[in-house]
Design an enzyme around this catalytic site. Structure first.
Site, PDB file in Angstrom:
ATOM      1  N   HIS A  73      23.446  43.020  66.626  1.00 59.58           N
ATOM      2  CA  HIS A  73      23.310  42.112  65.494  1.00 59.58           C
ATOM      3  C   HIS A  73      21.860  41.653  65.370  1.00 59.58           C
ATOM      4  O   HIS A  73      21.299  41.099  66.320  1.00 59.58           O
ATOM      5  CB  HIS A  73      24.198  40.877  65.680  1.00 59.58           C
ATOM      6  CG  HIS A  73      25.663  41.179  65.608  1.00 59.58           C
ATOM      7  ND1 HIS A  73      26.621  40.324  66.089  1.00 59.58           N
ATOM      8  CD2 HIS A  73      26.337  42.233  65.086  1.00 59.58           C
ATOM      9  CE1 HIS A  73      27.818  40.837  65.883  1.00 59.58           C
ATOM     10  NE2 HIS A  73      27.663  41.990  65.282  1.00 59.58           N
TER      11      HIS A  73
ATOM     12  N   ASP B  63      32.991  39.899  66.945  1.00 52.12           N
ATOM     13  CA  ASP B  63      32.788  41.246  66.408  1.00 52.12           C
ATOM     14  C   ASP B  63      32.943  42.253  67.541  1.00 52.12           C
ATOM     15  O   ASP B  63      32.490  42.031  68.662  1.00 52.12           O
ATOM     16  CB  ASP B  63      31.400  41.360  65.773  1.00 52.12           C
ATOM     17  CG  ASP B  63      31.230  42.641  64.959  1.00 52.12           C
ATOM     18  OD1 ASP B  63      32.257  43.235  64.562  1.00 52.12           O
ATOM     19  OD2 ASP B  63      30.083  43.024  64.702  1.00 52.12           O
TER      20      ASP B  63
ATOM     21  N   SER C 178      25.373  41.455  70.707  1.00 53.10           N
ATOM     22  CA  SER C 178      24.825  40.437  69.803  1.00 53.10           C
ATOM     23  C   SER C 178      23.890  39.558  70.619  1.00 53.10           C
ATOM     24  O   SER C 178      23.013  40.064  71.314  1.00 53.10           O
ATOM     25  CB  SER C 178      25.965  39.642  69.152  1.00 53.10           C
ATOM     26  OG  SER C 178      25.477  38.734  68.183  1.00 53.10           O
TER      27      SER C 178
END
Length: 332
Positions: free
Chosen positions: A39, A131, A12
């Site tokens: 992401h 995540d 991310s």
């Protein structure tokens, strides 16, 4: 005996640099397929395949729905699509967001664990929130190898730390060392496959029947939330399929709360504007008492709006769990 030939990587914030370092260290003849989720904004185009293609010897491109999984290639999740594995094929879905993202890391990791078990190597890189932690746990439970970027090196250490909290990780190291490590692991003998746990029967749309309601609302759709069965990290999902890990759910609730407060603030501002308009109208019609009453309402409402705006500002200045240094016993 099967070999370790599936590498799944999640990143991310700060992930482009980390991914470039990892990919740059891979061998050009690595006997494994590499799958990457980063992401990105759901409506924005992704330049990541070009970046990774230039960073190392393996060809990188956006994954295509239904294409065959082949070694020596990097498959990148396109924007606004989950990237998952279904047997020897790639699948792209627009199923509900997970941890507030699409693409999300957990769906890729869980699907890889389900279909390939001990053949999988899961890698968590720099990023905010958590995540990938639940997905890495699934990989470990199915006999796969787990790799996490050293939080001290990561630009954003929250995701690596969440993974370390969830899993007894096999390797914790910097991205410059990851490429050679993955090259050595790829093609090595994998252990025996283990049966997929019940939760993995459908990695995206498992039903909520039998799950425990938790009395929380989903930040994405306001639906009721249920707790998923998990041996360690608590996880939650709503009826339509939005999934949340704890830190992502906290952030989602914070975002939803701020949105609600801004709606309330806007309503107060509307009331102020309407009250002052009514006060002017009453004064023009020679009704000073009514005009004064409307002005008092406007002043009281304006004070309430000032307090609410101050609350919003204080909330945004607060140091949350992502900015708190871990306790010594929490460090890995």
């Amino acid at each position: 005996m099967s070999s370790r030939d599936i590498i799944v990587v999640g990143a991310s914030a700060g992930g482009v640099e980390a991914l470039s370092g990892l990919v740059g260290g891979l061998a050009g003849n690595i006997p494994a397929a590499v799958f990457v989720v980063l992401h990105i904004p759901r409506r924005a185009p992704s330049a990541l395949p070009g970046i990774l293609d230039r960073a190392g010897p393996l060809p990188a491109r956006h994954a295509e729905d239904g294409e065959l999984v082949l070694p020596g290639r990097i498959y990148v999740a396109p924007s606004d699509h989950h990237l998952v594995l279904r047997g020897d094929r790639v699948a792209l879905t627009t199923d509900p967001t997970q941890n507030g993202h699409r693409p999300a890391i957990d769906p890729l990791f869980r699907s890889a664990a389900r279909y390939f078990g001990p053949r999988v190597v899961g890698v968590v890189l720099s990023g905010a929130r958590d995540d990938g932690a639940a997905g890495l746990e699934s990989i470990a439970r199915q006999g796969g190898i787990t790799v996490v970027q050293d939080p001290e090196e990561a630009q954003h250490p929250s995701m690596p730390r969440a993974a370390l909290d969830a899993v007894e990780v096999d390797h914790v190291l910097g991205t410059a060392e990851m490429g050679p490590l993955l090259t050595r692991i790829a093609g090595s003998a994998a252990g025996p496959a283990t049966p997929a746990p019940p939760e993995a029967e459908d990695e995206m749309t498992d039903p909520v029947n039998g799950l425990t309601p938790v009395g929380l609302s989903c930040p994405a759709c306001d639906g009721p939330m249920f707790e998923l069965r998990s041996p360690s990290t608590p996880r939650f999902r709503c009826r339509v399929g939005h999934r949340w890990s704890p830190e992502s759910l906290l952030d989602g609730q914070t975002d939803a709360l701020e949105s609600a407060l801004w709606v309330a603030y806007r309503s107060l501002q509307d009331k102020v504007a309407l009250s002052r308009r009514m006060a002017r109208s009453a004064a023009e019609r020679g009704r000073p008492a009514s005009s004064s009453r409307y002005e008092r309402v406007a002043e009281e409402t304006d004070r309430a709006g000032t307090l609410l705006r101050g609350l919003i500002d204080r909330m945004n200045r607060m140091t949350d769990y992502r900015g708190v240094e871990p306790l010594p016993e929490d460090r890995r």
